[in-house]
Design a protein around this motif. Structure first.
Motif, mmCIF file in Angstrom:
data_model
loop_
_atom_site.group_PDB
_atom_site.id
_atom_site.type_symbol
_atom_site.label_atom_id
_atom_site.label_comp_id
_atom_site.label_asym_id
_atom_site.label_seq_id
_atom_site.Cartn_x
_atom_site.Cartn_y
_atom_site.Cartn_z
ATOM 1 N N ALA A 159 0.966 -1.269 -0.154
ATOM 2 C CA ALA A 159 0.102 -0.098 0.109
ATOM 3 C C ALA A 159 1.000 1.175 -0.091
ATOM 4 O O ALA A 159 0.753 2.210 -0.881
ATOM 5 N N THR A 160 1.705 1.190 0.609
ATOM 6 C CA THR A 160 2.723 2.415 0.809
ATOM 7 C C THR A 160 3.665 2.716 -0.474
ATOM 8 O O THR A 160 3.812 4.013 -0.873
ATOM 9 N N SER A 161 4.057 1.508 -1.036
ATOM 10 C CA SER A 161 4.545 1.446 -2.350
ATOM 11 C C SER A 161 3.780 2.309 -3.327
ATOM 12 O O SER A 161 4.220 2.919 -4.203
ATOM 13 N N TRP A 162 2.456 1.788 -3.315
ATOM 14 C CA TRP A 162 1.425 2.266 -4.405
ATOM 15 C C TRP A 162 1.199 3.773 -4.002
ATOM 16 O O TRP A 162 1.314 4.668 -5.108
ATOM 17 N N ALA A 164 3.293 6.169 -2.595
ATOM 18 C CA ALA A 164 4.317 6.614 -2.935
ATOM 19 C C ALA A 164 4.520 6.895 -4.472
ATOM 20 O O ALA A 164 4.713 8.137 -4.909
ATOM 21 N N ASP A 165 4.052 6.000 -5.264
ATOM 22 C CA ASP A 165 4.176 5.897 -6.875
ATOM 23 C C ASP A 165 3.109 6.859 -7.364
ATOM 24 O O ASP A 165 3.183 7.792 -8.234
ATOM 25 N N ALA A 166 1.666 6.902 -6.470
ATOM 26 C CA ALA A 166 0.513 7.299 -7.026
ATOM 27 C C ALA A 166 0.405 8.882 -6.740
ATOM 28 O O ALA A 166 0.159 9.692 -7.519
ATOM 29 N N ILE A 167 0.941 9.073 -5.407
ATOM 30 C CA ILE A 167 0.304 10.347 -4.801
ATOM 31 C C ILE A 167 1.488 11.220 -4.394
ATOM 32 O O ILE A 167 1.651 12.144 -3.712
ATOM 33 N N GLY A 168 2.694 10.312 -4.134
ATOM 34 C CA GLY A 168 3.877 10.718 -3.295
ATOM 35 C C GLY A 168 4.245 10.312 -2.301
ATOM 36 O O GLY A 168 3.534 9.677 -1.368
ATOM 37 N N TRP A 169 5.531 10.173 -1.971
ATOM 38 C CA TRP A 169 6.239 9.497 -0.708
ATOM 39 C C TRP A 169 5.890 10.028 0.762
ATOM 40 O O TRP A 169 5.841 9.449 1.613
ATOM 41 N N ARG A 170 5.548 11.311 0.580
ATOM 42 C CA ARG A 170 5.157 11.913 1.720
ATOM 43 C C ARG A 170 3.932 11.361 2.270
ATOM 44 O O ARG A 170 3.640 11.243 3.532
ATOM 45 N N LEU A 249 4.636 -4.304 -11.416
ATOM 46 C CA LEU A 249 4.920 -5.862 -10.957
ATOM 47 C C LEU A 249 5.507 -5.607 -9.547
ATOM 48 O O LEU A 249 5.493 -6.662 -8.667
ATOM 49 N N LEU A 250 6.270 -4.453 -9.223
ATOM 50 C CA LEU A 250 6.694 -4.252 -7.737
ATOM 51 C C LEU A 250 5.818 -4.459 -6.357
ATOM 52 O O LEU A 250 5.935 -5.046 -5.578
#
Length: 405
Positions: A159-162, A164-170, A249-250
């Motif tokens: 979830a945090t990977s998604w 970070a990729d979709a709306i930002g790592w913050r 894939l990640l």
């Protein structure tokens, strides 16, 4: 040693406390690995190299390694309820600062704060869980705490990977802070059933009268963890591409890894109690070496990559329970301190693995991670053979272990 519960089957209150510990462990586990899936995004946003971004992992891990035994000593006389609540509160504050950090330096400092809270929580919670259940269920008790962390792998890390990729790592760090706050709200009332524990004997965070076998088992932890995190720290670089209908894939691989961690952890407590820590650990280390090399070699192969990640997840968390089981056998009344030392060793291994992996990636490329992982893992395997068996542990123990009685 004083017990806060009887050795009879756990009652309702005990079950509630154990459930509360698992919830808090979920948040702590999410905090530990939030960087993994967001490494590439952070490096791009802060304009630093991938290797430099990996230092965020190392800073957190090294801080944890220092704080775990120090906190165990500093808070040895404190109320266990207060220690648990304080630790989760500190880690929430650290993640809030991470979410608003304007630069690398602030982010690194906030990770130190987060590590302080996590290092205070995990050894104390692990020791408490083993005291709440009968001695014959020690492996199951340990797997309860790691159960919370493995659930964070299957649900939180993808979830945090998604995020970070979709709306930002913050926002990923914000997600961790919210998870921690939720855990605290559920956790704090339940801990009212936990009484304060008498201080453990010993005047310093280190002790010269530990059996030699403890240091041998700690060395197993160090090399097995380094072997894994040489690869795991850079999994976002290794696993690229999409799965089927455009699913990253990640994210799919991290979900499979987390699901494998849950199933492996669920089985590991029973297997350790049934077959003993030595046999379980030997099999798990060997299996992990194989899947780590396979992951580096097949990180772009869709469904095969997901399968490898699932198998890796099973092996990844299964080595923690048998190692801690053996340490508890050797530690006597200093279990909390020894578990803190093992946590410290674990995070030292994470830090070393992240740094070594970064060096290998930037000097020799991603494929060199496989060679580094297997060479270090073979050292860990040899140390496990030498120190983990009951015979080896008994021969390595010194008469000073009687001081624990």
């Amino acid at each position: 040693m004083a017990r806060i519960m009887s050795l009879s089957p756990p009652d309702k209150r005990t079950k509630l406390i154990l459930a509360a510990l698992m919830i808090a462990a979920f948040a702590i586990g999410l905090d530990t690995f939030v960087i993994i899936g967001a490494l590439e995004v952070i490096s791009g946003d802060l304009n630093i190299s991938t290797g430099a971004a990996g230092w965020i992992i190392s800073i957190y891990a090294l801080s944890y390694a220092v704080f775990a035994p120090l906190n165990a000593w500093m808070f040895r006389a404190a109320s266990r309820r207060n220690v648990q609540i304080l630790s989760v509160s500190i880690f929430i504050i650290g993640n809030v600062i991470c979410a608003i950090a304007p630069n690398f330096a602030t982010l690194a400092a906030a990770r130190v704060i987060s590590a302080y809270g996590a290092a205070m929580f995990t050894p104390a919670a692990t020791a408490l869980a083993t005291e709440l259940l009968p001695p014959g269920s020690k492996g199951s008790a340990l797997s309860l705490i790691f159960g919370g962390m493995t659930v964070s792998q299957v649900a939180g890390v993808p979830a945090t990977s998604w995020i970070a990729d979709a709306i930002g790592w913050r926002f990923a760090f914000g997600f961790v802070a919210v998870a921690g706050l939720l855990a605290l709200l559920i956790f704090a009332p339940m801990m009212s059933g936990v009484s304060a524990k008498a201080p453990e004997r010993g005047k310093s965070p280190a002790s010269k009268d530990f059996p030699r076998a403890i240091y041998g088992v700690l060395s197993v932890t160090l090399f097995v963890v380094i072997s894994e995190f040489v690869v795991y720290s850079y999994v976002s670089v290794i696993i690229t591409g999409s799965l089927l209908t455009g699913v990253p894939l990640l994210s799919a691989a991290l979900f499979a890894y987390g699901f494998g961690a849950v199933t492996g952890n669920a089985a590991c407590g029973f297997l350790t109690d049934r077959f003993g820590p030595y046999k379980v650990l030997i099999v798990v280390i060997g299996a992990q070496l194989i899947v780590l090399v396979a992951l580096v070699g097949f990180g772009h192969h869709g469904a095969l990559t997901v399968l490898i990640a699932f198998l890796w997840g099973n092996a990844s968390y299964m080595y923690l329970v048998p190692i801690q089981h053996r340490l508890l056998d050797l530690a006597g009344e200093r279990s909390k301190l020894v578990l803190a030392m093992n946590s410290s060793t674990t995070f030292a291994g994470i830090a070393i693995g992240a740094v070594l992996g970064g060096i290998l990636v930037e000097t020799s490329g991603v494929t060199s991670l496989a060679a580094g992982s297997i060479l270090i893992g073979l050292i860990g395997f040899g140390l496990a053979v030498a120190f983990m068996s009951e015979v080896a542990a008994a021969e390595a123990a010194t008469p000073a272990v009687r001081g624990f009685d």
